[in-house]
Enzyme design. Structure first.
Site, PDB file in Angstrom:
ATOM      1  N   ARG A 265      -4.323 -20.827  -3.896  1.00 34.43           N
ATOM      2  CA  ARG A 265      -4.778 -19.637  -5.017  1.00 34.43           C
ATOM      3  C   ARG A 265      -6.186 -20.042  -5.878  1.00 34.43           C
ATOM      4  O   ARG A 265      -6.166 -19.292  -5.784  1.00 34.43           O
ATOM      5  CB  ARG A 265      -3.540 -19.265  -5.936  1.00 34.43           C
ATOM      6  CG  ARG A 265      -2.225 -19.188  -5.568  1.00 34.43           C
ATOM      7  CD  ARG A 265      -1.491 -19.802  -6.534  1.00 34.43           C
ATOM      8  NE  ARG A 265       0.112 -18.761  -5.779  1.00 34.43           N
ATOM      9  CZ  ARG A 265       1.360 -19.695  -5.404  1.00 34.43           C
ATOM     10  NH1 ARG A 265       1.757 -20.125  -6.462  1.00 34.43           N
ATOM     11  NH2 ARG A 265       2.458 -18.587  -5.052  1.00 34.43           N
ATOM     12  N   PHE A 403      -2.154 -11.542  -0.604  1.00 29.28           N
ATOM     13  CA  PHE A 403      -2.631 -13.624  -0.406  1.00 29.28           C
ATOM     14  C   PHE A 403      -1.894 -14.758  -1.540  1.00 29.28           C
ATOM     15  O   PHE A 403      -2.299 -14.130  -2.331  1.00 29.28           O
ATOM     16  CB  PHE A 403      -3.429 -13.800  -0.582  1.00 29.28           C
ATOM     17  CG  PHE A 403      -4.711 -13.632   1.485  1.00 29.28           C
ATOM     18  CD1 PHE A 403      -3.802 -13.849   2.330  1.00 29.28           C
ATOM     19  CD2 PHE A 403      -5.731 -13.084   1.153  1.00 29.28           C
ATOM     20  CE1 PHE A 403      -4.910 -13.560   3.494  1.00 29.28           C
ATOM     21  CE2 PHE A 403      -6.461 -13.347   2.719  1.00 29.28           C
ATOM     22  CZ  PHE A 403      -5.892 -13.266   3.455  1.00 29.28           C
ATOM     23  N   GLU A 404      -1.413 -16.030  -1.030  1.00 23.64           N
ATOM     24  CA  GLU A 404      -0.711 -16.863  -1.846  1.00 23.64           C
ATOM     25  C   GLU A 404      -0.340 -16.613  -3.174  1.00 23.64           C
ATOM     26  O   GLU A 404       0.000 -16.943  -4.101  1.00 23.64           O
ATOM     27  CB  GLU A 404      -2.163 -17.497  -2.499  1.00 23.64           C
ATOM     28  CG  GLU A 404      -3.368 -17.763  -1.405  1.00 23.64           C
ATOM     29  CD  GLU A 404      -3.252 -18.926  -0.222  1.00 23.64           C
ATOM     30  OE1 GLU A 404      -2.414 -19.227   0.228  1.00 23.64           O
ATOM     31  OE2 GLU A 404      -4.240 -18.825   0.499  1.00 23.64           O
ATOM     32  N   GLY A 405       0.721 -15.659  -2.415  1.00 22.44           N
ATOM     33  CA  GLY A 405       1.688 -15.163  -3.387  1.00 22.44           C
ATOM     34  C   GLY A 405       1.269 -14.049  -3.945  1.00 22.44           C
ATOM     35  O   GLY A 405       0.418 -14.059  -4.071  1.00 22.44           O
TER      36      GLY A 405
END
Length: 593
Positions: A265, A403-405
């Site tokens: 993140r 992306f990334e959560g």
């Protein structure tokens, strides 16, 4: 700031003030760090951009060739410790490299997935033997890595994975069955960090090498953006993974997955900063060249306003990213990556700033979307045409909010993580909220604040009280049921995001003034003024919405009167200030500090 063992406690920014000298800013970069940025830019402009059209057509061979060239320059090894063939650079340096790669578009994503979520699980959680075996080749690009978490039925709910692993009867292998989806670098990766449930219940990580029997790839996904990066599904049918390729401990895969996502993140935010700077460069240059009514469109105030706001957003984004890089650097710098318990210390260190990593991810991904959208608008019809790169920046930027959560998941994590730290006694959050109740009736508007950034400092202090006020009421009303009130949690997250963003810009500018004087920091001062005042207005609206949901009638009226006291401020002439900022951007035809 609240500190433990000399380290700043994650999340403490919301209840404590920070001294400007404590944060890392781009103005602090060393000559060596600036050289890394220059080396990266030269590589991108000299090697990658001339091949841009071929990369966008998904040329595996070319991408791997360029990644190995990047490896020769050290651009893949910044996060790999020296004892395992890397450069072992500080996190600020690796962040600079990450930002400087952004102009490479899809190729930057291929590198980012390799050096970040692909390699770091082994750096932080691998055994000394695994590190010696894999990291030297990952550092040079001789081997390429991919990260495999998402499944057809589990995205944000990572622990809902269906892929299984079962220890073979002879104890020599784990036998994997299942599938993974949307795997970046899948088409040409050699190593895959794969998550599976041992015996269908214990979430665990494995290092899976390409070529194992029963391990196959699906076709390339046809994507909206990032078209030059490989994205394919994976399938496992009785795949025998050697037991020595177990990463970490059985049942402890979540410690690896979630902490690597935290770093992912943060790194994503750095890429957004680089892309935003390119969008400003493209848009300001275009605005100076494009004429309408016999006048360059850059001379029209509404175009200038867009460029000013794009520049301000990027300044704040950049300030947050490097502030966070400094925090992560400080907490990870003493880890001995050769020790058997390196993974335990790594997990503890990374998780300390999980909250800040989520804040960076949400703010930067939404900030880049804003900048890209305004860039397209400045280009007019040309912005919709593929010949102009702003069109690609616009398309490519959209994935960052997923992306990334997803940003929604991250908004739930931000206040949730803060409350967990408070319940563990790591932060006196609830005590501060209770103490505020006694202060509310005595808060006065105070003396006029006429010094440079004095009013902005005051507003950020009041913004922290505003968060404690709304957050305290939410905890009082809902207790443990607060986790089900997603709208309230999202409001609390947005208040925290705005505080961290505004304060990061303020601290950076204050540090700049202390170092170089107010005259040289004029643009930064003006950007900080605009951002803090506008952010404060947004925070008032967020708080009103949350209060109106939680209460009604006389109780609500009482709370709104307190809110009015907390949000009292004197407006600044943002129109004139933005015109001044715009003039500098238009003159320079690039992002300006």
């Amino acid at each position: 700031m609240i500190q433990t063992s000399g380290k700043v406690v994650g999340g403490s920014f919301i209840i404590e003030d920070t001294d400007p000298s404590q944060i890392v800013t781009p103005e602090d970069f060393t000559e060596e760090q600036r050289m890394f940025a220059e080396t990266t830019r030269e590589f991108v402009e000299g090697e990658v951009l001339p091949q841009d059209e071929h990369i966008e057509k998904l040329d595996y061979e070319l991408t791997v060739k360029l990644m190995r060239k990047a490896g020769e320059l050290g651009l893949l090894s910044s996060d790999v410790p020296e004892e395992f063939g890397g450069l072992g650079l500080d996190k600020v340096s690796s962040t600079i490299i990450n930002e400087s790669l952004a102009k490479a578009s899809s190729f930057a994503l291929s590198i980012g997935a390799h050096v970040g979520i692909g390699t770091l699980p082994i750096v932080f959680f691998g055994t000394p033997e695994q590190k010696r075996k894999y990291l030297p080749e990952l550092a040079t690009g001789e081997k390429i890595a991919a990260y495999c978490l998402t499944e057809p039925t589990s995205g944000s709910d990572a622990l809902g994975a269906k892929t299984t692993a079962k220890l073979s009867d002879d104890g020599e292998h784990y036998i994997l069955n299942g599938s993974k989806l949307y795997i970046t670098n899948a088409g040409f990766a050699d190593l895959f960090i794969v998550y599976a449930k041992v015996d269908g219940k214990d979430f665990t990580a494995f290092i899976v090498e390409k070529g194992l029997e029963g391990f196959t790839l699906g076709p390339e996904e046809k994507k909206m953006g990032i078209k030059g990066s490989s994205t394919r599904p994976l399938f496992f049918e009785d795949v025998k993974v050697p037991v020595e390729n177990l990463l970490g401990e059985v049942g402890k895969g979540h410690l690896i997955a979630f902490n690597i996502l935290n770093i992912g993140r943060f790194k994503l935010g750095a890429g957004c900063v680089g892309a935003a700077k390119e969008a400003i460069e493209l848009s300001s240059s275009y605005a100076n060249k494009r004429t309408q009514f016999n006048t360059p469109i850059s001379k029209f105030p509404l175009i200038g306003k867009k460029l000013a706001e794009m520049n301000i957003s990027t300044y704040v984004m950049e300030s947050m990213i490097y502030r966070t890089a400094g925090l992560i650097d400080d907490i990870l710098k003493d880890i001995d990556h050769s020790s058997p318990d390196a993974g335990v210390h790594s997990a503890k260190g990374i998780s300390e700033y999980a909250l800040e990593c989520s804040i960076n991810k949400v703010f930067a991904s939404e900030g880049l979307d804003f900048v890209a959208d305004e860039g397209v608008q400045i280009h007019g019809g040309y912005g919709f045409i593929q010949e102009y790169k702003i069109e690609r920046i616009y398309r490519d930027s959209r994935i960052n909010r997923i992306f990334e959560g997803t940003n929604e998941i991250n908004r739930l994590l931000i206040p949730g993580t803060l409350l967990k730290k408070a319940m563990k006694g790591e932060l006196p959050l609830l005590q501060k909220a209770q103490a505020l109740q006694g202060e509310l009736m005595s808060i006065m508007s105070g003396l006029p604040l006429d010094g440079t950034l004095e009013q902005e400092s005051h507003l950020i202090g009041m913004a922290k009280k505003l968060f404690l006020f709304v957050g305290g009421l939410a905890v009082q009303k809902y207790g443990t049921a607060l986790e089900k009130e997603q709208e309230v949690l999202s409001s609390l997250a947005d208040l925290m995001i705005q505080v961290y963003a505004a304060e990061s810009a303020l601290l950076r500018t204050q540090k700049m003034i202390a170092k170089s004087g107010e005259a040289k920091a004029e643009n930064a001062v003006q950007m900080t003024q605009v951002y803090v005042h506008e952010a404060f207005g947004r925070m008032e609206d967020i708080a009103k919405e949350a209060l109106a949901y939680m209460e009604s009638g006389d109780t609500l009226r009482t709370q709104l009167s307190v809110l009015k006291k907390l949000t009292k401020s004197s407006p600044v002439n943002t129109v004139a200030i933005k015109r001044a900022i715009a003039a500098r951007v238009i003159s320079a035809e690039k992002y300006v500090v």
